[in-house]
Design an enzyme around this catalytic site. Structure first.
Site, PDB file in Angstrom:
ATOM      1  N   SER A 284      -6.109   0.946 -10.299  1.00 32.77           N
ATOM      2  CA  SER A 284      -7.422   1.308 -10.790  1.00 32.77           C
ATOM      3  C   SER A 284      -8.042   1.861  -9.613  1.00 32.77           C
ATOM      4  CB  SER A 284      -8.262   0.299 -11.371  1.00 32.77           C
ATOM      5  OG  SER A 284      -9.470   0.498 -11.946  1.00 32.77           O
ATOM      6  N   ASP A 295      -4.451  12.628  -0.500  1.00 40.59           N
ATOM      7  CA  ASP A 295      -4.706  14.393  -0.806  1.00 40.59           C
ATOM      8  C   ASP A 295      -5.691  14.978   0.376  1.00 40.59           C
ATOM      9  OD1 ASP A 295      -3.457  13.982  -3.055  1.00 40.59           O
ATOM     10  OD2 ASP A 295      -5.182  14.510  -4.466  1.00 40.59           O
ATOM     11  N   LYS A 309      -2.869   2.624 -13.492  1.00 39.81           N
ATOM     12  CA  LYS A 309      -4.120   2.552 -14.104  1.00 39.81           C
ATOM     13  C   LYS A 309      -5.243   3.561 -13.584  1.00 39.81           C
ATOM     14  CE  LYS A 309      -7.787   0.448 -15.961  1.00 39.81           C
ATOM     15  NZ  LYS A 309      -9.201   0.799 -15.737  1.00 39.81           N
TER      16      LYS A 309
END
Length: 423
Positions: A284, A295, A309
């Site tokens: 999560s 990224d 999740k």
């Protein structure tokens, strides 16, 4: 006029409106509800019937959508403030079984030996199989100092066994720090609650005061077995490492309601290298942070695939102070990668060397292994779970030691350090 019980089914080939279909279905529900109230062998409680109907309806959607009554909602809010009473264990309902997702460090559950993946069969002799998740959470509560007797089923053990867990006030310290050899700063983020960024700020200040700048080779941020928490805190904490930049985007059914969350804070650590540790228990909000730093090329991600999740739950408080927790969207990393049922793949895959790490006892199913899980978008390939095993003794922690070797130049890898992007 016909009664709801006599209403005719709608023709699926008829281009009737959605509202007509909804009226028909509500009439069908009302007819069954009235029939139960009138004819069941014992007089039922109307409130309990409606509660059960809501539980069943919401529970049929996905593992993370649920209805919570007013009592459970208050408990959930207290947990997010970082202080609550109980056993210190997070559980989920998986195919009717109450499964341990995570035990808080130094909590009564952790000290008693409860492990992620354990199935709790009963509490104080009361079977949990037919209980809702909210009823189970209430069953775990009790007076401080009282003992809960849990019957546990564990993979690898043929027979169920009992554990006695003493209830206590759980005050979670979500950020833990350590100096490793006086040249590496180690930060473990246990979960994301209201206090996490403030604790991180204090932790980095202390580490920078204790380790001379010329000696500090970099940071290890440990997100292993971090189950997530508050999205806002994950974004703010990410800003502490990237300063400014897109952290995550959210997309749901309506493309016009898509949102982009941008960090705009102070970089707490300057240009020092960062390695983030993840594993099968990283989920999560922790995956959002790992995906953002990956990224943006701010950190090298090391370990095993995260849980996956990647869905958004919206909490709506109802008039009676109960709440509907409903999955409404999916999370995407800054470069548009989905997390849901896929997880974050590490830049450097490192398995724990301990043989136990490869047994079923130490594997999560991952989001993709949960019944009724929200599918990865656009037919993307889903990823299974990975090991959540972390050795107690840091000397046996293969992932931590690999990170130390990279920061100290003992080990080389083309993924470290990454070439940092600017936005």
């Amino acid at each position: 006029m016909s009664s709801p019980a006599m209403a005719q089914p709608l023709d699926p080939d008829d281009p009737g409106t959605d509202s007509a279909q909804q009226i028909y279905e509500l009439g069908r529900f009302a007819a069954i509800y009235q029939r139960i109230l009138s004819n069941y062998v014992d007089e039922p409680d109307p409130h309990k019937l409606i509660e059960a109907a809501i539980d069943g309806m919401v529970g049929s959607l996905d593992p993370h959508s649920r209805y919570v009554d007013a009592h459970a909602f208050r408990d959930m809010q207290r947990e997010l403030t970082g202080k609550f009473a109980g056993l210190g264990v997070e559980v989920s309902l998986d195919n009717g079984a109450i499964v341990v997702k995570h035990t808080l460090e130094d909590s009564p559950a952790a000290k008693a030996g409860l492990l992620a993946g354990d199935v709790i069969l009963s509490i104080d002799g009361t079977p949990l199989q037919s209980m809702s998740l909210d009823d189970v959470l209430r069953k775990m509560q009790g007076a401080v100092g009282s003992t809960a007797r849990l019957s546990i089923q564990r993979t690898g053990r043929p027979m169920a066994f009992d554990l006695a867990v003493t209830r206590a006030i759980i005050a979670t310290e979500t950020v833990q720090t350590q100096e490793l050899g006086r040249d590496v700063a180690y930060i473990r983020i246990v979960e994301f609650d209201d206090n996490t960024f403030g604790s991180l700020h204090k932790a980095t200040d202390k580490l920078q005061a204790d380790i001379k700048p010329k000696d500090l080779k970099g940071y290890i941020v440990d997100l292993r077995n971090n189950p997530g928490g508050l999205l806002g805190q994950a974004i703010t904490v990410s800003a502490g490492f990237v300063g400014k930049g897109v952290v995550v985007s959210v997309r749901g059914r309506d493309p016009n309601l898509a949102k982009v969350f941008i960090a705009n804070g102070a970089d707490l650590i300057g240009d020092k290298p960062v390695i983030v540790l993840i594993n099968g228990g990283t989920a999560s909000a922790a995956e959002i942070m790992a995906g953002a730093l990956q990224d943006l090329k701010r950190a090298t991600i090391l370990g095993t695939r995260s849980f996956g999740k990647g869905s958004v739950q919206t909490v709506s408080r109802l008039a009676d102070q109960s709440a509907l927790i409903l999955t409404t969207a999916r999370y995407y990393t800054p470069l548009g990668r989905s997390i849901q049922a896929e997880g974050i793949e590490p830049d450097i895959l490192i398995l724990q060397r301990d043989a136990e790490a490869y047994s079923d006892v130490h594997l999560t199913s991952g989001e993709a292994g949960l019944a009724r899980h929200l599918k990865a978008p656009d037919g993307e390939e889903e990823g299974g779970g990975s090991s959540f095993y972390v050795p107690v003794d840091a000397r046996d922690d293969t992932q931590l030691n690999a990170a130390l070797d990279l920061l100290r130049g003992v080990r080389l890898n083309p993924a470290f350090p990454p070439r940092r992007l600017t936005q």
